[in-house]
Write an enzyme that holds these catalytic residues in place. Structure first.
Site, PDB file in Angstrom:
ATOM      1  N   SER A  14       0.845  -1.191   0.000  1.00 56.46           N
ATOM      2  CA  SER A  14       0.000   0.000   0.000  1.00 56.46           C
ATOM      3  C   SER A  14       0.882   1.242   0.000  1.00 56.46           C
ATOM      4  CB  SER A  14      -0.903  -0.011   1.233  1.00 56.46           C
ATOM      5  OG  SER A  14      -1.528   1.254   1.351  1.00 56.46           O
ATOM      6  N   HIS A  39      -1.119  -1.170  -4.464  1.00 51.69           N
ATOM      7  CA  HIS A  39      -2.381  -0.741  -3.859  1.00 51.69           C
ATOM      8  C   HIS A  39      -2.336   0.766  -3.599  1.00 51.69           C
ATOM      9  CE1 HIS A  39      -5.950  -1.577  -1.223  1.00 51.69           C
ATOM     10  NE2 HIS A  39      -5.496  -0.543  -0.534  1.00 51.69           N
ATOM     11  N   ASP A  41      -4.523   4.062  -2.209  1.00 51.57           N
ATOM     12  CA  ASP A  41      -5.666   4.458  -1.394  1.00 51.57           C
ATOM     13  C   ASP A  41      -6.109   5.865  -1.758  1.00 51.57           C
ATOM     14  OD1 ASP A  41      -6.053   2.206   0.509  1.00 51.57           O
ATOM     15  OD2 ASP A  41      -3.956   2.647   0.970  1.00 51.57           O
ATOM     16  N   MET A  43      -8.825   8.850  -1.058  1.00 51.47           N
ATOM     17  CA  MET A  43      -9.760   9.276  -0.004  1.00 51.47           C
ATOM     18  C   MET A  43     -10.253  10.691  -0.317  1.00 51.47           C
ATOM     19  SD  MET A  43      -7.481   8.146   3.275  1.00 51.47           S
ATOM     20  CE  MET A  43      -6.401   6.724   3.188  1.00 51.47           C
ATOM     21  N   HIS A  72      -8.113   1.433  -4.242  1.00 55.60           N
ATOM     22  CA  HIS A  72      -9.096   1.313  -3.157  1.00 55.60           C
ATOM     23  C   HIS A  72      -9.642   2.707  -2.859  1.00 55.60           C
ATOM     24  CE1 HIS A  72      -9.523   0.479   1.487  1.00 55.60           C
ATOM     25  NE2 HIS A  72     -10.712   0.580   0.899  1.00 55.60           N
ATOM     26  N   MET A  74     -11.936   5.226  -0.824  1.00 58.82           N
ATOM     27  CA  MET A  74     -12.688   5.471   0.407  1.00 58.82           C
ATOM     28  C   MET A  74     -13.330   6.850   0.241  1.00 58.82           C
ATOM     29  SD  MET A  74      -9.647   3.941   2.728  1.00 58.82           S
ATOM     30  CE  MET A  74      -8.581   3.917   1.297  1.00 58.82           C
ATOM     31  N   MET A 143     -12.345  -4.996   5.434  1.00 59.66           N
ATOM     32  CA  MET A 143     -11.296  -4.150   6.030  1.00 59.66           C
ATOM     33  C   MET A 143     -10.966  -4.661   7.434  1.00 59.66           C
ATOM     34  SD  MET A 143     -10.280  -1.723   4.011  1.00 59.66           S
ATOM     35  CE  MET A 143      -9.404  -0.691   5.186  1.00 59.66           C
ATOM     36  N   ASP A 181      -6.978  -5.849   4.200  1.00 61.21           N
ATOM     37  CA  ASP A 181      -6.264  -4.570   4.176  1.00 61.21           C
ATOM     38  C   ASP A 181      -6.322  -3.909   5.549  1.00 61.21           C
ATOM     39  OD1 ASP A 181      -5.206  -2.095   3.536  1.00 61.21           O
ATOM     40  OD2 ASP A 181      -6.853  -1.502   2.212  1.00 61.21           O
ATOM     41  N   GLY A 183      -3.271  -3.428   8.974  1.00 57.14           N
ATOM     42  CA  GLY A 183      -2.639  -4.166  10.063  1.00 57.14           C
ATOM     43  C   GLY A 183      -2.126  -5.537   9.660  1.00 57.14           C
ATOM     44  N   GLY A 203       1.010  -1.934   4.083  1.00 59.64           N
ATOM     45  CA  GLY A 203       1.759  -0.685   3.951  1.00 59.64           C
ATOM     46  C   GLY A 203       2.954  -0.675   4.873  1.00 59.64           C
TER      47      GLY A 203
END
Ligand code: DX5
Ligand code: ZN
Length: 223
Positions: A14, A39, A41, A43, A72, A74, A143, A181, A183, A203
């Site tokens: 990520s 990946h 992200d 947002m 991805h 969000m 998630m 995705d 942790g 990530g």
């Protein structure tokens, strides 16, 4: 989409955890280390209280590699962003079932571009909310942290959600990927894989490691 990927489980670094001042080098670094997909992200500062990577930034690195771009989003209104994300070079767009646009409409819109479509759901959403759409999807993403930020702790309920999805797709002809995705570390990856995850997004565990190649190989390993 399946034939684009060589390994199982596939590892998707990520880029949210990358050094943004060195994006091009960071991408090269994780591809050399064995990344199966990248990946990104996206947002909107509304669906989640943070900003991520923009379509412009994705477009600016598209010519660096053929590795598939797993995007991805969000955002509250996915429909507004699909054209820009397709133009930027997305191979797969994963949006949230909790977003404000109608889920069927977003799936249909992404499909008109002949790219992969994924559906994500946040920790407070239960698996049955995504099951009605599963036969139309290339990827399902439970998630394992609240969306919006890297570096959080894996929520262990996610293992059950992965197993629930796996059970449903085992009876299907066209099986979507199960991605996880948030942790994902060498501690949490083995049970995620055993539960049925086929893509691990990570990530911090990759970009903050001194040896990303070793980190990627360890994430793939169950023992
Ligand atoms: C969180 C993002 C993740 C995040 C994962 O909303 O979707 O992709 O970058 O970061 P780590 O692996 O650090 O939890
Ligand atoms: Zn993500």
């Amino acid at each position: 989409m399946n034939n684009l990927y060589k390994n199982s489980p596939k590892i998707a670094p990520s880029l949210l955890a990358a050094d943004f001042s060195q994006m091009s080098n960071e991408i090269e670094r994780v591809i050399d280390a064995g990344a199966d997909l990248l990946h990104f992200d996206v947002m909107d500062g509304d669906f989640v209280p943070n900003f991520g990577i923009s379509p412009l930034m994705i477009a600016s690195v598209r010519n660096k590699t053929d590795v598939p771009f797993d995007v991805h989003i969000m955002v509250k209104h996915p429909l507004r962003y699909i054209n820009a994300l397709v133009d930027a070079g997305s191979d797969m767009i994963t949006f949230h079932v909790e977003s404000d646009d109608e889920t069927e409409a977003v799936i249909a819109s992404i499909k008109t571009h002949n790219i992969g479509v994924g559906l994500a759901f946040s920790p407070n959403t239960q698996t049955h909310e995504v099951i009605p759409y599963i036969s139309e999807l290339d990827l399902v993403l439970p998630m394992s942290v609240e969306p919006g930020f890297g570096g959080q702790t894996f929520i262990s309920d996610t293992y059950t959600k992965i197993s629930e999805i796996k059970q449903v797709i085992d009876d299907m002809d066209n099986t979507p990927e199960i991605s996880v995705d948030g942790g994902v570390t060498t501690e949490t990856a083995p049970l995620a894989i055993q539960s049925g995850a086929s893509i691990l997004v990570a990530g911090t565990a990759i970009f903050r490691s001194e040896n990303p190649k070793k980190a990627i190989n360890q994430l793939r390993t169950i023992e």
